[in-house]
Design an enzyme around this catalytic site. Structure first.
Site, short mmCIF file in Angstrom:
data_model
loop_
_atom_site.label_atom_id
_atom_site.label_comp_id
_atom_site.label_asym_id
_atom_site.label_seq_id
_atom_site.Cartn_x
_atom_site.Cartn_y
_atom_site.Cartn_z
N ASP A 34 109.83 77.31 23.22
CA ASP A 34 108.44 77.14 22.78
C ASP A 34 107.76 78.51 22.67
OD1 ASP A 34 105.98 75.99 22.20
OD2 ASP A 34 105.70 75.06 24.17
N VAL A 120 113.88 74.08 31.30
CA VAL A 120 113.07 73.88 32.50
C VAL A 120 112.78 72.41 32.76
CG1 VAL A 120 112.04 76.17 32.35
CG2 VAL A 120 110.81 74.24 31.39
N1 AR6 Z 1 116.54 79.62 20.47
C1 AR6 Z 1 117.29 78.52 20.77
N2 AR6 Z 1 117.32 77.93 21.99
C2 AR6 Z 1 116.56 78.50 22.96
C3 AR6 Z 1 115.76 79.64 22.74
C4 AR6 Z 1 115.76 80.20 21.43
N3 AR6 Z 1 115.02 81.28 21.12
N4 AR6 Z 1 115.12 79.94 23.91
C5 AR6 Z 1 115.54 79.03 24.83
N5 AR6 Z 1 116.41 78.17 24.26
P1 AR6 Z 1 113.35 75.01 27.30
P2 AR6 Z 1 112.66 72.17 27.78
C6 AR6 Z 1 117.11 77.01 24.85
O1 AR6 Z 1 113.15 75.32 28.73
O2 AR6 Z 1 113.70 72.03 28.81
C7 AR6 Z 1 108.42 75.23 27.69
O3 AR6 Z 1 107.67 75.98 28.58
C8 AR6 Z 1 117.30 76.97 26.34
O4 AR6 Z 1 118.42 77.75 26.72
O5 AR6 Z 1 112.78 75.94 26.29
O6 AR6 Z 1 112.52 71.07 26.75
C9 AR6 Z 1 107.62 74.15 27.00
O7 AR6 Z 1 106.28 74.55 26.75
C10 AR6 Z 1 117.56 75.48 26.56
O8 AR6 Z 1 118.92 75.17 26.29
O9 AR6 Z 1 112.75 73.53 26.92
C11 AR6 Z 1 107.68 73.03 27.97
O10 AR6 Z 1 106.72 73.15 29.00
C12 AR6 Z 1 116.70 74.82 25.49
O11 AR6 Z 1 116.32 75.87 24.59
C13 AR6 Z 1 109.06 73.15 28.56
O12 AR6 Z 1 109.42 74.52 28.40
C14 AR6 Z 1 115.46 74.13 25.99
O13 AR6 Z 1 114.91 74.85 27.07
C15 AR6 Z 1 110.08 72.32 27.83
O14 AR6 Z 1 111.30 72.33 28.53
#
Ligand code: AR6
Length: 167
Positions: A34, A120
């Site tokens: 995000d 997360v």
């Molecule tokens: N490109 C692709 N995948 C990514 C990237 C990127 N640039 N960065 C991280 N990931 P998360 P959630 C992966 O925590 O669990 C936020 O604060 C990461 O390795 O981003 O749905 C929101 O505002 C993981 O596999 O999302 C919400 O509060 C995946 O993206 C909360 O996090 C999802 O990790 C959402 O949590």
């Protein structure tokens, strides 16, 4: 008949019609993917999200992509993992289904997803990958390409093994 590709990398760099954001219910930004999407799209993305008034878990909303190569961002809110008996699998599946429905409504032909809820929000990665890839297999005839964008090498290997077991 569309293709499903598993790609390792940063979703903000992909040249597709739409990228999907794993947002929170405020739609006002956060960490993880995000944060990366908001940084890459620029401040206009937050300005576009504000009037949407948030988004319930399992649903999705669409905005332009602003400075991204993608024309659109589809923001979906994955479930926080609370042990699995609070509807988390159904809510995660609903994220994919609502994202695909919005994409179809907007004539989007190419779309990339991160591993929603797998960061997360602590949804178990293997179970999340099964839901993600089953949803993509159900939708792939409606799109030219669906990309499962994995951030780490281990997530990429997990997605590859999972899709091999499903098809
Ligand atoms: N490109 C692709 N995948 C990514 C990237 C990127 N640039 N960065 C991280 N990931 P998360 P959630 C992966 O925590 O669990 C936020 O604060 C990461 O390795 O981003 O749905 C929101 O505002 C993981 O596999 O999302 C919400 O509060 C995946 O993206 C909360 O996090 C999802 O990790 C959402 O949590």
């Amino acid at each position: 008949m569309g293709e499903i590709q598993i790609v390792q990398g940063d979703i903000t760099r992909l040249e597709v019609d739409a990228i999907v954001n794993a947002a929170n219910s405020s739609l006002l930004g956060g960490g993880g993917v995000d944060g990366a999407i908001h940084r890459a799209a620029g401040p206009a993305l937050l300005t576009a999200c504000r009037p949407l008034g948030g988004c319930p878990t399992g649903e999705a909303r669409i905005t332009p992509g602003f400075r991204l190569k993608a024309s659109w961002v589809i923001h979906t809110v994955g479930p926080v993992w609370h042990g699995g008996d609070q509807g988390e699998p159904e809510l995660l599946q609903a994220c994919y289904e609502h994202s695909f429905a919005l994409a179809l409504e907007n004539s989007i032909k190419s779309i990339a997803f991160p591993a929603i809820s797998s960061g997360v929000y602590h949804f178990p990665k293997q179970a999340a990958a099964v839901i993600a890839l089953e949803s993509m297999l159900a939708a792939h005839n409606d799109f030219e390409i669906i990309i499962a964008c994995c951030f780490s090498a281990s997530d990429t290997a997990l997605y590859q093994a999972t899709i091999n077991a499903l098809v």
